[in-house]
Enzyme design. Structure first.
Site, PDB file in Angstrom:
ATOM      1  N   ARG A  97       0.846  -1.188   0.000  1.00  0.00           N
ATOM      2  CA  ARG A  97       0.000   0.000   0.000  1.00  0.00           C
ATOM      3  C   ARG A  97       0.885   1.243   0.000  1.00  0.00           C
ATOM      4  O   ARG A  97       1.956   1.251   0.592  1.00  0.00           O
ATOM      5  CB  ARG A  97      -0.879   0.019   1.257  1.00  0.00           C
ATOM      6  CG  ARG A  97      -2.005  -0.978   1.230  1.00  0.00           C
ATOM      7  CD  ARG A  97      -2.943  -0.821   2.416  1.00  0.00           C
ATOM      8  NE  ARG A  97      -2.332  -1.242   3.665  1.00  0.00           N
ATOM      9  CZ  ARG A  97      -1.854  -0.433   4.582  1.00  0.00           C
ATOM     10  NH1 ARG A  97      -1.915   0.886   4.426  1.00  0.00           N
ATOM     11  NH2 ARG A  97      -1.322  -0.901   5.685  1.00  0.00           N
ATOM     12  N   TYR A 240      -1.738  -3.504  -6.874  1.00  0.00           N
ATOM     13  CA  TYR A 240      -1.417  -4.296  -5.689  1.00  0.00           C
ATOM     14  C   TYR A 240      -2.425  -4.134  -4.550  1.00  0.00           C
ATOM     15  O   TYR A 240      -2.739  -3.006  -4.146  1.00  0.00           O
ATOM     16  CB  TYR A 240      -0.016  -3.917  -5.168  1.00  0.00           C
ATOM     17  CG  TYR A 240       0.510  -4.984  -4.250  1.00  0.00           C
ATOM     18  CD1 TYR A 240       1.209  -6.069  -4.767  1.00  0.00           C
ATOM     19  CD2 TYR A 240       0.257  -4.952  -2.896  1.00  0.00           C
ATOM     20  CE1 TYR A 240       1.647  -7.089  -3.940  1.00  0.00           C
ATOM     21  CE2 TYR A 240       0.695  -5.967  -2.060  1.00  0.00           C
ATOM     22  CZ  TYR A 240       1.393  -7.029  -2.595  1.00  0.00           C
ATOM     23  OH  TYR A 240       1.824  -8.030  -1.778  1.00  0.00           O
ATOM     24  N   LYS A 249      -9.572  -2.148   1.828  1.00  0.00           N
ATOM     25  CA  LYS A 249      -9.253  -1.010   2.694  1.00  0.00           C
ATOM     26  C   LYS A 249     -10.014   0.257   2.279  1.00  0.00           C
ATOM     27  O   LYS A 249     -10.446   1.034   3.128  1.00  0.00           O
ATOM     28  CB  LYS A 249      -7.752  -0.740   2.662  1.00  0.00           C
ATOM     29  CG  LYS A 249      -6.882  -1.933   3.018  1.00  0.00           C
ATOM     30  CD  LYS A 249      -7.134  -2.440   4.406  1.00  0.00           C
ATOM     31  CE  LYS A 249      -6.097  -3.485   4.792  1.00  0.00           C
ATOM     32  NZ  LYS A 249      -6.324  -4.012   6.130  1.00  0.00           N
ATOM     33  N   HIS A 269     -10.771  -2.151  11.638  1.00  0.00           N
ATOM     34  CA  HIS A 269      -9.669  -2.990  11.149  1.00  0.00           C
ATOM     35  C   HIS A 269      -9.426  -4.089  12.187  1.00  0.00           C
ATOM     36  O   HIS A 269      -8.478  -4.041  12.958  1.00  0.00           O
ATOM     37  CB  HIS A 269      -8.431  -2.089  10.989  1.00  0.00           C
ATOM     38  CG  HIS A 269      -7.284  -2.730  10.288  1.00  0.00           C
ATOM     39  ND1 HIS A 269      -5.978  -2.344  10.506  1.00  0.00           N
ATOM     40  CD2 HIS A 269      -7.223  -3.709   9.365  1.00  0.00           C
ATOM     41  CE1 HIS A 269      -5.175  -3.062   9.741  1.00  0.00           C
ATOM     42  NE2 HIS A 269      -5.901  -3.899   9.041  1.00  0.00           N
ATOM     43  N   SER A 291      -1.254  -3.578  11.066  1.00  0.00           N
ATOM     44  CA  SER A 291      -1.018  -4.514   9.964  1.00  0.00           C
ATOM     45  C   SER A 291       0.069  -5.546  10.283  1.00  0.00           C
ATOM     46  O   SER A 291       1.092  -5.206  10.874  1.00  0.00           O
ATOM     47  CB  SER A 291      -0.601  -3.751   8.717  1.00  0.00           C
ATOM     48  OG  SER A 291      -1.623  -2.878   8.348  1.00  0.00           O
ATOM     49  N   CYS A 293       0.602  -8.087  12.298  1.00  0.00           N
ATOM     50  CA  CYS A 293       1.042  -8.147  13.700  1.00  0.00           C
ATOM     51  C   CYS A 293       0.524  -9.432  14.324  1.00  0.00           C
ATOM     52  O   CYS A 293       0.192  -9.458  15.484  1.00  0.00           O
ATOM     53  CB  CYS A 293       0.379  -6.989  14.405  1.00  0.00           C
ATOM     54  SG  CYS A 293       1.325  -6.001  15.476  1.00  0.00           S
ATOM     55  N   ASP A 316      -9.553  -9.575   9.120  1.00  0.00           N
ATOM     56  CA  ASP A 316      -9.001  -8.237   8.851  1.00  0.00           C
ATOM     57  C   ASP A 316      -9.972  -7.082   9.093  1.00  0.00           C
ATOM     58  O   ASP A 316      -9.549  -6.029   9.539  1.00  0.00           O
ATOM     59  CB  ASP A 316      -8.505  -8.184   7.399  1.00  0.00           C
ATOM     60  CG  ASP A 316      -7.591  -7.001   7.136  1.00  0.00           C
ATOM     61  OD1 ASP A 316      -6.777  -6.674   8.019  1.00  0.00           O
ATOM     62  OD2 ASP A 316      -7.695  -6.382   6.064  1.00  0.00           O
ATOM     63  N   ARG A 408       1.751 -12.180  -0.474  1.00  0.00           N
ATOM     64  CA  ARG A 408       0.387 -12.434  -0.007  1.00  0.00           C
ATOM     65  C   ARG A 408      -0.208 -13.717  -0.561  1.00  0.00           C
ATOM     66  O   ARG A 408       0.215 -14.198  -1.614  1.00  0.00           O
ATOM     67  CB  ARG A 408      -0.518 -11.280  -0.462  1.00  0.00           C
ATOM     68  CG  ARG A 408      -0.149  -9.923   0.105  1.00  0.00           C
ATOM     69  CD  ARG A 408      -0.586  -9.801   1.525  1.00  0.00           C
ATOM     70  NE  ARG A 408      -0.149  -8.561   2.134  1.00  0.00           N
ATOM     71  CZ  ARG A 408      -0.885  -7.871   2.994  1.00  0.00           C
ATOM     72  NH1 ARG A 408      -2.071  -8.284   3.357  1.00  0.00           N
ATOM     73  NH2 ARG A 408      -0.412  -6.780   3.549  1.00  0.00           N
TER      74      ARG A 408
HETATM   75  C1  OXD Z   1      -2.998  -4.333   5.969  1.00  0.00           C
HETATM   76  C2  OXD Z   1      -3.538  -5.458   5.198  1.00  0.00           C
HETATM   77  O1  OXD Z   1      -2.128  -3.626   5.481  1.00  0.00           O
HETATM   78  O2  OXD Z   1      -4.377  -6.167   5.759  1.00  0.00           O
HETATM   79  O3  OXD Z   1      -3.452  -4.140   7.085  1.00  0.00           O
HETATM   80  O4  OXD Z   1      -3.179  -5.602   4.042  1.00  0.00           O
HETATM   81 MN    MN Z   2      -5.199  -5.256   7.508  1.00  0.00          MN
END
Ligand code: OXD
Ligand code: MN
Length: 628
Positions: A97, A240, A249, A269, A291, A293, A316, A408
């Site tokens: 991102r 992406y 998002k 989130h 993110s 984590c 998510d 991913r």
């Molecule tokens: C993030 C994702 O960046 O889930 O949180 O891709």
């Molecule tokens: Mn996320």
């Protein structure tokens, strides 16, 4: 222009095309006039060769994957290892991102707030119109109707994305309820989110000269622009993840957070799980973590405590709304997992590994000579030879990782062995606990319970975490990430905190408040070693929470919140280093001094708009720690 024009044979290149070719777009019968008009407007602007309305069928998916294999965008994996799965390699500069290119274009700058990039909507529209003009020449424009949440559900919402990326269409089919059912639900008068996306690499230039495509088209210039008042998203230049799969998002968090503010609910989130005790007691937890984590690991937790189970509802994003029976109900608006591959392995998350048996699009992982995939952390030992995420030869002696750190997997949630039977239920689940977490070496205890809702909002507002690879930035640096929403809140975060506080008032009236907890699985000793083993052992912390929610256990009042009496934590069979348990809960006022000053400075950024309850919570914390 028809819906069924065949792909152009490559021998047709280069080809001259008249810029004056008239365009006609046949929308499927019955499409809401507003949807048809919007698609026509975008097609007239972007000038694709053809427009395809996606029905979400398997046949359509097969057609798209065949097309992408032909252009080199994806390659099939060996089916004996991964049934019907593919590897995509992105352009090397389109791997994450781009927060610096993500804009909230609210009418007024103060409505975007100090943590978002604001851009004046008129100027941004002009910039985007220039960039989108002719941006799809030579390509197909796909029209992707989709529902976030089960089609027709009371908490679900609709959207339409147009895109010139078949990779994005295929991803949207995994991640959302995409296709005919969503299109049918888009009746005149129904609200829907407009999401326009182009990779920004037309195949025909201004003079009508056609050029060959590349496997991963994108553009150096990138814009991910949101217009919250009109519920519109425009994304230019990236194919992406969160930049391009706009349901995720951009819609389900940035635009949905604004819808939620206006309509009295929450778009968060968070992951969503059901925890079941050996006696069959159940409770539902929504948890916000910055993110990458360990969120996917938590969502698929396999408790080591005998008899305990966790069922997965989402990994998510969670939408929460006041429950007619009191408290909050939650749905996961997504239908797929877009998980970070590195660090996901047989030892750390066997459930995720089992999920990936097939029907998966992998992006930027490494390829084994036998046609299977690999990434750092999947197995203890790396294979002797690989092609890395760039497609270059790799051995364990190579200096760079084989998989990109933000590589991913995109896979249907239904494939997850721990998925709850009712994950697809439009009614969602009643939420008993909200958990805030982060990756913190110091200061933050293993678990604390908020004293009340307002303190819980303070805990959410003060989340900080060590930076990961999901966005640009220096990995390892501590970054503030309130509610794990910093890059995802579509409006002024001070108003967002206010919205949480106001919702609390409303829920209090219903007599069923979710409890709020803070966790930190990542606290370390002076020598840098982790104090807590994490993963399946985190189920022990969930077991304590369940007893708290059930009102069965007292807690200890500490300056940071309510902590377990150490004997109440179910630690049987767990070997911690001597003193580790005490260190996990140690409250070290001196170490908090800098953090509290930093929190004060962070709050000050919001000026007058900051709800006074949060600075007041900070003052109280200072007093409790003896630091005032
Ligand atoms: C993030 C994702 O960046 O889930 O949180 O891709
Ligand atoms: Mn996320």
């Amino acid at each position: 222009m028809t819906l069924t024009a065949p792909d152009l044979p490559s021998e047709a290149l280069p080809r001259l095309e008249s810029a004056a070719t008239p365009l006609t777009f046949a929308a499927p019968a019955g499409v809401a006039p507003a949807v048809a008009a919007w698609v026509t407007e975008l097609a007239e602007l972007t000038r694709p060769d053809r427009v395809e309305w996606c029905d979400g069928s398997q046949a359509e998916f097969d057609r798209l994957t065949r097309r992408m294999v032909a252009t080199g965008t994806i390659e099939p994996l060996a089916s004996e290892h991964r049934h019907y799965s593919f590897l995509a390699r992105s352009a090397p500069d389109d791997v994450a991102r781009v927060e610096s290119r993500t804009f909230i274009c609210s009418e007024r700058e103060e409505d975007a707030g100090p943590t978002n990039n604001w851009s004046e909507p008129g100027a941004m529209r002009e910039t985007l119109a220039g960039l989108f003009a002719g941006s799809m020449r030579g390509r197909t424009m796909y029209v992707v109707p989709f529902s976030m949440g089960p089609v027709g559900g009371a908490m679900s919402r609709l959207g339409v994305q147009v895109t010139d990326s078949p990779y994005v269409v295929a991803s949207m089919r995994v991640m959302t309820r995409m296709g005919s059912a969503a299109l049918e639900a888009l009746r005149p008068g129904t609200d829907w989110v407009r999401a326009a996306h182009t990779v920004g690499m037309p195949l025909v230039d201004d003079r009508g000269i056609r050029r060959a495509d590349v496997p991963w088209p994108c553009n150096e210039t990138k814009y991910i622009s949101h217009f919250p008042e009109t519920r519109e998203i425009f994304s230019f230049g990236s194919a992406y993840g969160g930049n391009a799969i706009l349901a995720k998002k951009a819609f389900a968090l940035r635009i949905a957070s604004v819808m939620a503010r206006d309509e009295g609910w929450l778009a968060e989130h968070m992951l969503l799980v059901r925890v079941i005790s050996p006696e069959g007691r159940r409770f539902h937890v929504a948890a916000a973590f910055p993110s990458a984590c360990g969120k996917t690991n938590f969502a698929m937790l396999k408790p080591t405590l005998p008899g305990w189970r966790v069922e997965t509802l989402g990994d998510d994003i969670v939408w929460l709304a006041p429950d007619p029976d009191g408290g909050l109900r939650a749905i996961n608006p997504e239908a797929g997992l877009f998980g970070v591959a590195p660090g996901t392995g047989w030892a750390t998350n066997p459930t995720a590994m089992e999920t990936l048996w097939g029907n998966t699009i992998f992006t930027n992982v490494a390829l084994r000579p036998d046609g299977d995939v690999w990434w750092e952390g999947m197995t203890d030992d790396a294979p002797e030879r690989l092609l890395d995420w760039r497609g270059e030869d790799w051995t364990p002696a190579s200096a760079e990782p084989a998989a990109h750190p933000n590589a991913r997997f995109t896979v249907p949630l239904a494939q997850c062995p721990s998925v709850a039977d009712d994950w697809d239920s439009p009614a969602g689940v009643h939420v008993d606990a909200i958990v805030f977490g982060g990756r913190r070496r110091t200061n933050v205890p293993l678990v604390t319970e908020a004293r009340d809702w307002e303190h819980g909002v303070f805990l959410g507002a003060t989340i900080a975490s060590e930076q990961t690879a999901a966005a640009e930035g220096t990995v390892g640096e501590l970054r503030r990430d309130p509610f794990a929403m910093l890059p995802f809140c579509g409006y002024n975060m001070a108003d967002y905190f206010g919205h949480w506080l106001a919702l609390g008032e409303r829920l209090r009236g219903t007599g069923r408040m979710p409890r709020v907890f803070q966790v930190n699985w990542f606290r370390r000793d002076e020598d840098g070693s982790f104090l807590w083993p994490g993963f399946g052992e985190n189920g022990r912390v969930l077991a304590w929470m369940l007893d708290r929610v059930a009102g069965r256990l007292p807690a200890v009042d500490t300056p940071l919140g309510l902590a377990p009496r150490l004997d109440d934590l179910p630690l049987d069979g767990l070997e911690l280093q001597p003193g580790a348990l005490e260190r996990l809960f140690a409250v070290e006022p001196a170490a908090w001094r800098d953090e509290l000053d930093d929190t004060e400075a962070f709050f000050a950024r919001f000026g007058e708009r900051m709800p006074p309850q949060l600075p007041r919570q900070l003052d109280r914390l200072r007093t409790r720690l003896g630091l005032d």
